[in-house]
Write an enzyme that holds these catalytic residues in place. Structure first.
Site, mmCIF file in Angstrom:
data_model
loop_
_atom_site.group_PDB
_atom_site.id
_atom_site.type_symbol
_atom_site.label_atom_id
_atom_site.label_comp_id
_atom_site.label_asym_id
_atom_site.label_seq_id
_atom_site.Cartn_x
_atom_site.Cartn_y
_atom_site.Cartn_z
ATOM 1 N N CYS A 2 11.902 -29.072 -14.867
ATOM 2 C CA CYS A 2 12.461 -28.058 -15.759
ATOM 3 C C CYS A 2 12.016 -28.344 -17.194
ATOM 4 C CB CYS A 2 13.979 -28.000 -15.755
ATOM 5 S SG CYS A 2 14.724 -27.825 -14.151
ATOM 6 N N ARG A 27 6.246 -27.347 -16.322
ATOM 7 C CA ARG A 27 7.346 -28.219 -15.880
ATOM 8 C C ARG A 27 8.192 -27.591 -14.778
ATOM 9 N NH1 ARG A 27 8.259 -32.371 -19.318
ATOM 10 N NH2 ARG A 27 10.271 -32.651 -18.347
ATOM 11 N N TRP A 77 12.860 -25.634 -12.270
ATOM 12 C CA TRP A 77 12.258 -26.111 -11.031
ATOM 13 C C TRP A 77 13.459 -26.532 -10.182
ATOM 14 C CZ3 TRP A 77 12.137 -30.735 -8.234
ATOM 15 C CH2 TRP A 77 11.155 -30.818 -7.243
ATOM 16 N N ASN A 102 17.728 -30.301 -18.314
ATOM 17 C CA ASN A 102 16.621 -30.803 -17.498
ATOM 18 C C ASN A 102 17.058 -32.154 -16.949
ATOM 19 O OD1 ASN A 102 14.162 -31.736 -16.468
ATOM 20 N ND2 ASN A 102 13.531 -32.547 -18.464
ATOM 21 N N GLY A 103 17.055 -32.288 -15.623
ATOM 22 C CA GLY A 103 17.468 -33.553 -15.013
ATOM 23 C C GLY A 103 18.389 -33.280 -13.838
ATOM 24 N N GLU A 487 -7.443 -38.845 -2.842
ATOM 25 C CA GLU A 487 -7.324 -37.960 -4.001
ATOM 26 C C GLU A 487 -7.873 -36.571 -3.655
ATOM 27 O OE1 GLU A 487 -5.683 -37.881 -6.528
ATOM 28 O OE2 GLU A 487 -6.680 -36.485 -7.870
ATOM 29 N N LYS A 491 -5.625 -33.138 -3.688
ATOM 30 C CA LYS A 491 -6.015 -31.941 -4.463
ATOM 31 C C LYS A 491 -6.032 -30.716 -3.556
ATOM 32 C CE LYS A 491 -5.489 -33.160 -7.553
ATOM 33 N NZ LYS A 491 -5.303 -34.397 -8.265
ATOM 34 N N GLU A 494 -2.514 -29.670 -2.363
ATOM 35 C CA GLU A 494 -1.673 -29.270 -3.491
ATOM 36 C C GLU A 494 -1.960 -27.843 -3.965
ATOM 37 O OE1 GLU A 494 -2.551 -31.907 -6.765
ATOM 38 O OE2 GLU A 494 -0.560 -31.600 -7.602
ATOM 39 N N HIS A 510 -8.576 -44.944 15.799
ATOM 40 C CA HIS A 510 -7.274 -45.493 16.193
ATOM 41 C C HIS A 510 -6.198 -44.419 16.287
ATOM 42 C CE1 HIS A 510 -8.803 -49.537 16.081
ATOM 43 N NE2 HIS A 510 -9.348 -49.283 14.899
ATOM 44 N N LYS A 610 4.469 -30.047 -13.099
ATOM 45 C CA LYS A 610 3.518 -31.007 -13.661
ATOM 46 C C LYS A 610 4.151 -32.393 -13.835
ATOM 47 C CE LYS A 610 -0.361 -32.276 -15.548
ATOM 48 N NZ LYS A 610 -1.432 -32.594 -14.586
#
Ligand code: M6R
Length: 615
Positions: A2, A27, A77, A102-103, A487, A491, A494, A510, A610
């Site tokens: 947020c 955010r 968010w 926010n939190g 990575e 990407k 995401e 395996h 983010k």
């Protein structure tokens, strides 16, 4: 996560709040809201699901005016309660107090039960609503907004950056910070609060970075800051180096694309003044760095997401070159276990934002230990909570990264970790002058090599088309390339929502090889190194299962073309340090172009934000 913003000024605050919300959209972007006090001190609130544009449109369509000198606003968010108008902030209590937050208030259920008994009515499913009721309750006895906020927050467990306004106190905004980022912006025509400086950069460059426990009382021409017991305290004012142009898109379609193409400059900026033609300057890590690095016997790297992947690459370098035992762990796990920690361990925290809640909690946890340990943060945000917590700090100079998918932050983290490897290796006499000169030469060539690799965009764009109807993908690599494969997979999942996994190539047999079929492309990274022949055998295994293969290779790797295989010669003759950085580039471009084909929201993919400032 947020984002919050608020303030009081001589002009109309609404455009400032809306502009700030747009800058904070990274955010959280599932809903947004704004509240202002009208001339006759009435609340005027608007909330909307989706992007800020929806909120902006809604305000324009409203009959009531949003012209006001005081207000607060919020990007959400969702944590507690689905994204909806009723759960969007700001929340109001009894038409007297309004709050953005926010939190997470972890003990909200207990507080809610208590408040319900006292007759408070709840209009949302959020944890935040207990904040506004709690402040309201204390305001009845205190008759002072700052004191009411100070008493209320003593009852909250969790993390919070909070902005409060009240129609009974129309000339002040009260803000409080605890484990969530919050800054004050000092403007010519008023003062402001926000989750980060980017939100206010069009209004001011003067900022105060609040510390945990701080409560601020903000008027048009005054700012007072208090500690948790309401004693006045002083905090330094700093001038931000951020330029508003740095956060505009320019000619690019997306921030991610812009940030991918900014990498040559970002790497150059990160290396500048830290290396000469032949050596790395130990002082780049702080004047005490050499003394500390000479004493360390172990390294523990802690980070999340992409920053964690950077840590995984660094493990290969720190153990292979600097010869120092190194462990890497995700912060969300590390913070909750009881690891065995040795004296003389260097803890390295890697973070783009420096505000990731799990990473912050981890550093706070290790600092409390009764052990001889040292902390170093590698971070892209100079005034972040993480840099304030660490003894040593090394800043990646990537510039603001807005796209949720981290790109230039990752490669600059790798460049920074390469410098660290050399400095630690030198402190332990494990690196010769020639070895150092060779690594530095490779680092100096990086900007040029990245620019060259970026020229492959068109070819990768064509390749991306083959992912149109794909729902799964597997990335493989050996050695540090396994971390690069991770990575690449992160990407792709995401931003394109393709289920992507990464495996060390030798591990396929395996179990994971059972996943391979003609609809599951396998993306391999094939530098020319000691493990190349092993990788070639792994590719044969994949071929036998009929999968489409894409191989990013060193020109000298000379992979024999097989049926269903596309080979992209990416680069040539790279060393152990430069190779992982260069092979990252085509993977970033691939995921970007696949996302375009899948028509996803590249810069703000679903369910993400983010900075992950909540647990
Ligand atoms: O700001 P940080 O580097 O601490 O963020 C850590 C992760 O949340 C972040 O890297 C995330 O995984 C990215 N969205 C990946 O692209």
């Amino acid at each position: 996560m947020c984002g919050i913003i608020g303030g009081i000024c001589r002009n109309n605050i609404t455009p400032i709040l809306i502009d700030g919300l747009k800058k904070l959209e990274y955010r959280g972007y599932d809903s947004a809201g704004i509240i202002v006090l009208t001339k006759n001190n009435k609340f005027n609130r608007s909330r909307s699901v989706g992007k800020i544009n929806n909120l902006e449109q809604k305000i324009k369509n409203k009959k009531t005016t949003f012209e006001s000198k005081i207000g607060i606003a919020h990007n959400r968010w969702a944590t507690h309660g689905e994204p909806s108008n009723r759960n969007a902030h700001p929340h109001i209590c009894n038409n007297v107090i309004s709050v953005v937050h926010n939190g997470i208030i972890e003990n909200f259920a207990k507080l809610k039960a208590k408040q319900k008994k006292k007759g408070y009515k709840f209009t949302s499913d959020t944890d935040t609503e207990v904040i506004v009721h709690e402040i309201h309750e204390y305001l009845q006895s205190e008759k002072n907004l700052v004191k009411a906020v100070q008493k209320a927050v003593k009852n909250f467990e969790g993390s919070y950056g909070i902005g409060v306004i009240s129609n009974q106190y129309p000339n002040q905004v009260v803000a409080v910070k605890n484990n969530s980022p919050l800054i004050i912006g000092i403007g010519k025509d008023g003062n402001f609060i926000a989750s980060d400086q980017m939100a206010l950069i069009n209004v001011t460059k003067k900022f105060i970075y609040l510390k945990d426990g701080d409560i601020a009382n903000i008027g048009i021409d005054s700012i007072s800051i208090f500690d948790k017991n309401c004693n006045p305290i002083k905090r330094q004012t700093k001038i931000s180096k951020l330029k508003s142009g740095q956060i505009s898109l320019g000619n690019y379609k997306h921030y991610m694309q812009k940030e991918i193409f900014e990498q040559p400059q970002a790497i150059q900026d990160t290396l500048e003044s830290r290396i000469t033609k032949k050596s790395v300057l130990a002082s780049a890590f702080g004047y005490q760095a050499e003394k500390i690095f000479s004493k360390i016997k172990h390294i523990q790297i802690i980070a999340c997401g992409t920053s964690y992947n950077a840590g995984l690459v660094a493990k290969y370098w720190l153990e292979g070159i600097a010869k120092i035992s190194t462990n890497v762990e995700v912060a969300s796990e590390y913070r909750y276990r009881n690891p065995i920690i040795f004296d003389d361990t260097l803890f390295i925290f890697i973070s783009q934002s420096g505000e990731t809640a799990d990473t912050l909690a981890a550093i706070k946890t290790v600092k409390k230990l009764d052990k001889k340990i040292y902390t170093l943060s590698i971070c892209n945000c100079a005034e972040s909570s993480l840099t304030r917590e660490s003894k040593l700090t090394f800043l990646t100079h990537a510039g603001p990264e807005i796209g949720v998918a981290s790109t230039k932050a990752f490669t600059t983290q790798l460049a920074s970790l390469a410098l660290l490897t050399v400095v630690i290796g030198k402190c332990h006499n494990k690196i010769s002058k020639q070895q150092e000169a060779k690594i530095v030469d490779g680092l100096n060539k990086l900007p040029g090599l990245i620019s060259k690799t970026l020229k492959q965009e068109e070819q990768i764009k064509q390749l991306a088309k083959t992912f149109k109807n794909k729902f799964n993908a597997i990335f493989i690599g050996r050695g540090s390339m396994h971390a690069i494969a991770m990575e690449g997979a992160l990407k792709l999942k995401e931003i394109s929502y393709i289920h992507a996994e990464a495996y060390p190539a030798g591990e396929l047999k395996h179990g994971p090889i059972a996943l391979i079929d003609k609809d599951t492309p396998v993306i391999a990274i094939a530098p020319k190194n000691d493990l190349l022949d092993k990788l070639k055998s792994n590719l044969q295994e994949v071929k036998s299962r009929g999968s489409k293969m894409i191989v990013f290779e060193d020109e000298k790797s000379q992979i024999t073309k097989m049926q269903n295989m596309t080979i992209i010669p990416t680069t040539t003759n790279l060393g152990v340090i430069t190779a992982p950085i260069i092979f990252t580039i085509p993977l970033q471009l691939l995921s970007y172009h696949v996302a375009l084909i899948k028509k996803t929201n590249v810069d703000q993919p679903r369910n993400l934000a983010k900075s992950v400032t909540v647990e």
